[in-house]
Scaffold this motif. Structure first.
Motif, PDB file in Angstrom:
ATOM      1  N   GLY A  58       0.826  -1.199   0.000  1.00  0.00           N
ATOM      2  CA  GLY A  58       0.000   0.000   0.000  1.00  0.00           C
ATOM      3  C   GLY A  58       0.859   1.247   0.000  1.00  0.00           C
ATOM      4  O   GLY A  58       1.898   1.287   0.671  1.00  0.00           O
ATOM      5  N   LEU A  59       0.444   2.277  -0.725  1.00  0.00           N
ATOM      6  CA  LEU A  59       1.233   3.494  -0.846  1.00  0.00           C
ATOM      7  C   LEU A  59       0.832   4.564   0.156  1.00  0.00           C
ATOM      8  O   LEU A  59       1.342   5.681   0.107  1.00  0.00           O
ATOM      9  CB  LEU A  59       1.131   4.037  -2.285  1.00  0.00           C
ATOM     10  N   TRP A  60      -0.090   4.237   1.065  1.00  0.00           N
ATOM     11  CA  TRP A  60      -0.420   5.071   2.211  1.00  0.00           C
ATOM     12  C   TRP A  60      -0.420   4.182   3.449  1.00  0.00           C
ATOM     13  O   TRP A  60      -0.612   2.968   3.373  1.00  0.00           O
ATOM     14  CB  TRP A  60      -1.805   5.705   2.067  1.00  0.00           C
ATOM     15  N   THR A  61      -0.249   4.826   4.585  1.00  0.00           N
ATOM     16  CA  THR A  61      -0.206   4.080   5.841  1.00  0.00           C
ATOM     17  C   THR A  61      -1.460   3.244   6.041  1.00  0.00           C
ATOM     18  O   THR A  61      -1.396   2.061   6.393  1.00  0.00           O
ATOM     19  CB  THR A  61      -0.030   5.051   7.019  1.00  0.00           C
ATOM     20  N   THR A  62      -2.618   3.847   5.815  1.00  0.00           N
ATOM     21  CA  THR A  62      -3.866   3.150   6.120  1.00  0.00           C
ATOM     22  C   THR A  62      -4.182   2.026   5.141  1.00  0.00           C
ATOM     23  O   THR A  62      -5.048   1.196   5.414  1.00  0.00           O
ATOM     24  CB  THR A  62      -5.043   4.141   6.138  1.00  0.00           C
ATOM     25  N   VAL A  63      -3.502   1.993   4.002  1.00  0.00           N
ATOM     26  CA  VAL A  63      -3.637   0.880   3.069  1.00  0.00           C
ATOM     27  C   VAL A  63      -2.571  -0.174   3.334  1.00  0.00           C
ATOM     28  O   VAL A  63      -2.811  -1.377   3.211  1.00  0.00           O
ATOM     29  CB  VAL A  63      -3.543   1.385   1.610  1.00  0.00           C
ATOM     30  N   SER A  64      -1.393   0.283   3.733  1.00  0.00           N
ATOM     31  CA  SER A  64      -0.268  -0.630   3.940  1.00  0.00           C
ATOM     32  C   SER A  64      -0.363  -1.417   5.247  1.00  0.00           C
ATOM     33  O   SER A  64      -0.153  -2.628   5.267  1.00  0.00           O
ATOM     34  CB  SER A  64       1.039   0.176   3.925  1.00  0.00           C
ATOM     35  N   VAL A  65      -0.660  -0.723   6.358  1.00  0.00           N
ATOM     36  CA  VAL A  65      -0.635  -1.375   7.667  1.00  0.00           C
ATOM     37  C   VAL A  65      -1.560  -2.591   7.737  1.00  0.00           C
ATOM     38  O   VAL A  65      -1.156  -3.655   8.241  1.00  0.00           O
ATOM     39  CB  VAL A  65      -0.949  -0.372   8.788  1.00  0.00           C
ATOM     40  N   PRO A  66      -2.804  -2.507   7.248  1.00  0.00           N
ATOM     41  CA  PRO A  66      -3.649  -3.708   7.308  1.00  0.00           C
ATOM     42  C   PRO A  66      -3.042  -4.902   6.587  1.00  0.00           C
ATOM     43  O   PRO A  66      -3.172  -6.040   7.051  1.00  0.00           O
ATOM     44  CB  PRO A  66      -4.952  -3.248   6.638  1.00  0.00           C
ATOM     45  N   SER A  67      -2.355  -4.651   5.451  1.00  0.00           N
ATOM     46  CA  SER A  67      -1.760  -5.755   4.694  1.00  0.00           C
ATOM     47  C   SER A  67      -0.625  -6.411   5.462  1.00  0.00           C
ATOM     48  O   SER A  67      -0.560  -7.635   5.582  1.00  0.00           O
ATOM     49  CB  SER A  67      -1.263  -5.266   3.329  1.00  0.00           C
ATOM     50  N   TYR A  68       0.327  -5.590   5.968  1.00  0.00           N
ATOM     51  CA  TYR A  68       1.464  -6.253   6.627  1.00  0.00           C
ATOM     52  C   TYR A  68       1.100  -6.797   8.000  1.00  0.00           C
ATOM     53  O   TYR A  68       1.752  -7.718   8.493  1.00  0.00           O
ATOM     54  CB  TYR A  68       2.717  -5.374   6.646  1.00  0.00           C
ATOM     55  N   MET A  69       0.042  -6.277   8.620  1.00  0.00           N
ATOM     56  CA  MET A  69      -0.375  -6.800   9.916  1.00  0.00           C
ATOM     57  C   MET A  69      -1.177  -8.102   9.803  1.00  0.00           C
ATOM     58  O   MET A  69      -1.328  -8.821  10.783  1.00  0.00           O
ATOM     59  CB  MET A  69      -1.194  -5.759  10.666  1.00  0.00           C
ATOM     60  N   THR A  70      -1.681  -8.395   8.609  1.00  0.00           N
ATOM     61  CA  THR A  70      -2.454  -9.627   8.406  1.00  0.00           C
ATOM     62  C   THR A  70      -1.777 -10.594   7.435  1.00  0.00           C
ATOM     63  O   THR A  70      -2.189 -11.748   7.348  1.00  0.00           O
ATOM     64  CB  THR A  70      -3.847  -9.303   7.835  1.00  0.00           C
TER      65      THR A  70
END
Length: 452
Positions: free
Chosen positions: A78-90
């Motif tokens: 994800g190129l924004w925090t709110t798109v990236s964090v869910p991906s790497y956290m799951t």
């Protein structure tokens, strides 16, 4: 030997082979290693000296990579925090959102049972889980905050000159937490913002900027407009110097954190992860800065460093890896039990001397239009080409590698076979996952938090 760079002084501490220590710990029945995952917001890989950068911005990260594993071609989802964090956290490409929301209306979807956040996986395996962050997105009402046993949002204090709490302020809270850490193994997630605009530097971290430099385009460590600035070459160099100085400062604070772990006897018994949610642009093309909806490697390629018990020292993974690989890697490394389903895969098999599996062909990244649930731009990054499909505007692009910013050509007409291959992979392997996400039950919620 172990080296930490603190205030320009190299401290050298004796250390044995960490893999051997981990084996001994398992044989004697000692507790599982702790896990400390540090995310440096907006940190791009090419600005670290361990990735070949000519400025020595990251001596402590370099030393950590030397005693562990560094991924050389690692990409965010994800190129924004709110798109990236869910991906790497799951470990998933299209997870349910974990932040409270941007200002306005967002679509909140029901989490599928096989989608688990990292703290839930660790808690189920006997870990105490904690988050300490300076990022205001993850509030007490958010899914991410509520997934931890305890979560701490550190506000800026009088010594901080930016809108976020500095790493030094965060470290004071982290040191307090570590001094009273639970006896059971812990999973500690730390999210810092010092590598994110604005960049306000004090000596000695201002060594790459001209103290006499002034600019109407750049004020208080950040450009004055998101899309209207026009940077001269001197202004680009100033932005680069600000960014590099912030990395050096953050690396120094990281060294202090490692030193504290050492003095508390926690370093050798901890797995350390260094990563980032996305990269940043610094006015290289005279206009764009920060993280914008674009498919450049400067935004997509981020660091991933892993060190600690059970991790072989001094290794570099040259295969394509992704942020969604981090949680599966930790699950395999620590032999955690979980029924979570991942799109990522552990990087540990890529470290084998023999029987190494075939590496990933492509990395997937995305940006969104119209909120978290909006139609994404999907980016498939291979070794020879990068295919970008903007679903919102119904446009597609093919970019040749290496990714030359800012003057790369769109060669979609010249290479129809490459387009067919990458688009076919996207339609076969990725779109069904997007459609499965979109099919999840939804409810509309109205929340408010300012956009950072």
């Amino acid at each position: 030997m172990r080296r930490f760079m603190l205030a320009g002084i190299v401290f050298v501490l004796a250390c044995g082979d960490l893999a051997a220590r981990a084996q001994a710990a398992q044989e004697t029945g000692n507790k599982q290693p702790n896990v400390i995952w540090i995310v440096m917001d907006a940190l791009r890989a090419d600005s670290l000296s361990c990735h070949g950068y000519d400025r020595r911005t990251s001596p402590n990260m370099d030393a950590l990579a030397a005693r562990g594993v560094r991924a050389a071609h690692h990409f965010t989802q994800g190129l924004w925090t709110t798109v990236s964090v869910p991906s790497y956290m799951t470990g998933r490409y299209f997870p349910v959102m974990v932040h409270e929301s941007v200002e306005g209306t967002e679509v909140e979807r029901k989490r599928p049972p096989e989608e688990l956040l990292a703290p839930a996986i660790f808690r189920a395996n006997g870990y105490h889980t904690a988050m300490i962050t300076s990022h205001p997105w993850f509030t007490p009402r958010s899914r991410l905050w509520q997934a931890f046993d305890e979560a701490i949002f550190e506000r800026p204090d009088d010594r901080d000159r930016a809108y976020y709490a500095s790493f030094a302020t965060l470290n004071r809270r982290i040191f307090q937490w570590l001094a009273n850490a639970p006896r059971q193994p812990f999973f500690l997630y730390i999210h810092i913002l010092d590598t994110h605009f604005p960049h306000i530097l004090d000596a000695p971290y201002d060594l790459w900027i001209d103290p006499e430099f002034t600019s109407e385009q750049i004020q208080n460590g950040t450009p004055v407009s998101k899309y209207e600035c026009r940077f001269s070459p001197e202004e680009h160099r100033h932005l680069q110097g600000l960014y590099d100085g912030s990395i050096l400062y953050s690396d120094h604070q990281l060294g202090l954190l490692f030193w504290k772990l050492e003095t508390l006897g926690l370093l050798d018994g901890s797995v350390i992860v260094i990563g980032s949610d996305h990269g940043d642009l610094l006015g290289e093309d005279g206009m764009r800065w920060g993280h914008v909806p674009a498919s450049y490697d400067l935004l997509m390629q981020v660091p991933f460093i892993l060190a600690g018990p059970g991790v072989p020292p001094g290794r570099v993974v040259n295969d394509i890896t992704e942020n969604v690989d981090i949680v599966p890697t930790l699950v395999e490394l620590l032999r955690l039990e979980t029924n979570a389903a991942f799109d990522g895969r552990s990087i540990l098999p890529l470290l084998r001397e023999e029987g190494k599996p075939e590496g990933r062909q492509y990395a997937l990244s995305k940006y969104v239009a119209g909120g978290y649930d909006g139609k994404p731009g999907l980016i498939l990054r291979g070794k020879d080409f990068k295919y970008e499909w903007d679903m919102y505007n119904e446009r597609e692009y093919l970019w040749p590698m290496p990714d030359a910013f800012p003057n790369r050509p769109n060669v979609i007409e010249e290479y129809p076979d490459a387009v067919a291959t990458l688009k076919g992979y996207l339609e076969r392997e990725i779109l069904p996952k997007w459609e499965a996400y979109r099919a999840l039950p939804e409810r509309v919620v109205v929340l408010s938090i300012h956009d950072t």
